[in-house]
Write a protein that holds these residues in place. Structure first.
Motif, short mmCIF file in Angstrom:
data_model
loop_
_atom_site.label_atom_id
_atom_site.label_comp_id
_atom_site.label_asym_id
_atom_site.label_seq_id
_atom_site.Cartn_x
_atom_site.Cartn_y
_atom_site.Cartn_z
N ASP A 25 0.82 -1.30 -0.01
CA ASP A 25 0.10 -0.22 0.01
C ASP A 25 0.90 1.17 0.15
O ASP A 25 0.59 2.02 0.91
CB ASP A 25 -1.09 -0.09 1.25
N ASP A 30 -2.81 6.71 4.65
CA ASP A 30 -2.82 6.63 5.97
C ASP A 30 -2.26 5.43 6.60
O ASP A 30 -2.23 5.05 7.64
CB ASP A 30 -4.47 6.55 6.46
N ARG A 31 -1.52 4.65 5.59
CA ARG A 31 -0.84 3.46 6.10
C ARG A 31 0.46 3.17 5.41
O ARG A 31 1.05 2.01 5.45
CB ARG A 31 -1.63 2.15 6.12
N ARG A 32 0.77 3.92 4.60
CA ARG A 32 2.26 3.71 3.83
C ARG A 32 3.25 3.25 4.97
O ARG A 32 3.38 3.77 5.85
CB ARG A 32 2.78 4.94 3.17
N LEU A 38 1.66 8.03 11.80
CA LEU A 38 0.40 7.65 11.00
C LEU A 38 -0.63 8.70 11.34
O LEU A 38 -0.64 9.69 12.29
CB LEU A 38 -0.18 6.29 11.38
N GLY A 44 4.12 5.02 13.08
CA GLY A 44 4.07 4.34 11.73
C GLY A 44 5.30 3.51 11.87
O GLY A 44 6.29 3.56 12.67
N LYS A 45 5.62 2.56 10.62
CA LYS A 45 6.87 2.06 10.51
C LYS A 45 8.10 2.61 10.29
O LYS A 45 8.95 2.46 10.40
CB LYS A 45 6.70 0.83 9.24
#
Length: 283
Positions: A25, A30-32, A38, A44-45
């Protein structure tokens, strides 16, 4: 002559395979996987994603050590010499078809290969200034393509480091890295956590602070590039540098313009300043 691959080649046929989640994705706002934070504030990552053969090669050569690759067979073949490096021993290269890759990343990726790396410890302003003669300081530059272009211009025109001041976007966003042709991974950079006080750090290190602005009180650019150590300051298109930041600079410099044009794109203006500096140093 091709060398034996150091990576582990793993065939993936199922787009839902969890082993390729770090590439999933990429266009989702919203989630890259390259989002450090986030929407809503959750961590996030924060991965760094290299896209394409050239950018992947530069990631391999950088301090951003890849922990996984995703690519189609012909890109694996193109990168075979790079993927033989001992530092990549055991790193998975997930080999997929173009259709499976598109299903994983969320769009058809013409470049055919991706690499993912965790972010290393950030460099400090003092570290990137230590051995530099020419740096560029950004304030309020939030367009990822402009940031990527400035990295590429810096790499090609002898700029030693970038410093990101207040209001700048993430320089490691995938689009910035791609537009920079991977030079965002090679040119040292730091965030100025104490802004604008970190400008005083540069001044104490002997840098002449040159604000690029077409405004009142500016001198022609070629009159402002002679100092032994220079920090060029550039601001967002439109508002430019803030008054507080310009007040801390030693000189304001403008690029002479024609036909009533008041300014240039920030990456273009920075490139002209870098070239003028390089020309003067090599004269």
């Amino acid at each position: 002559m091709q060398h034996a691959l150091a990576v582990d080649v793993i065939d993936v046929t199922d787009p839902d395979d969890p082993r390729v989640d770090d590439f999933r994705d990429l266009s989702a706002v919203d989630r890259r996987p390259d989002l450090a934070v986030l929407p809503g504030g959750e961590a996030g990552k924060g991965l760094v994603i290299a896209e394409g053969v050239t950018v992947t090669q530069r990631m391999i050569a950088s301090r951003f050590t890849p922990h996984a690759f995703l690519g189609v067979p012909n890109r694996l073949a193109q990168l075979s010499n790079d993927l033989s490096h001992p530092s990549l021993a055991g790193v998975p290269f997930y080999r997929v078809s173009a259709d499976v890759m598109a299903a994983i990343v969320g769009f058809h990726l013409n470049r055919g290969v991706l690499a993912a790396a965790h972010r290393p410890a950030p460099l400090t302003v003092a570290e990137v200034l230590a051995d530099a003669r020419t740096v560029v300081v950004l304030e309020g530059v939030n367009d990822h393509e402009n940031i990527g272009s400035i990295f590429r211009n810096a790499a090609g025109l002898h700029v030693d480091a970038l410093i990101f001041g207040a209001g700048c976007s993430d320089p490691l966003y995938r689009r910035s890295v791609r537009v920079s042709m991977g030079h965002a991974l090679l040119v040292p950079f730091a965030r100025a956590d104490a802004w604008p006080d970190d400008l005083d750090t540069a001044a104490r290190a002997g840098f002449s602070l040159v604000a690029l602005t077409p405004g009142e009180g500016s001198v022609p650019l070629d009159a402002a590039v002679d100092a032994d150590r220079i920090a060029f300051l550039v601001g967002a298109e439109g508002p430019g540098l803030t008054a507080e930041t310009m007040a801390r600079c030693d000189v304001r410099a403008r690029i002479p313009m024609s036909r009533g044009t008041d300014s240039l794109n920030v990456a273009t203006a920075a490139a002209i300043a870098f070239y003028e500096r390089t020309r003067r140093l090599q004269a």
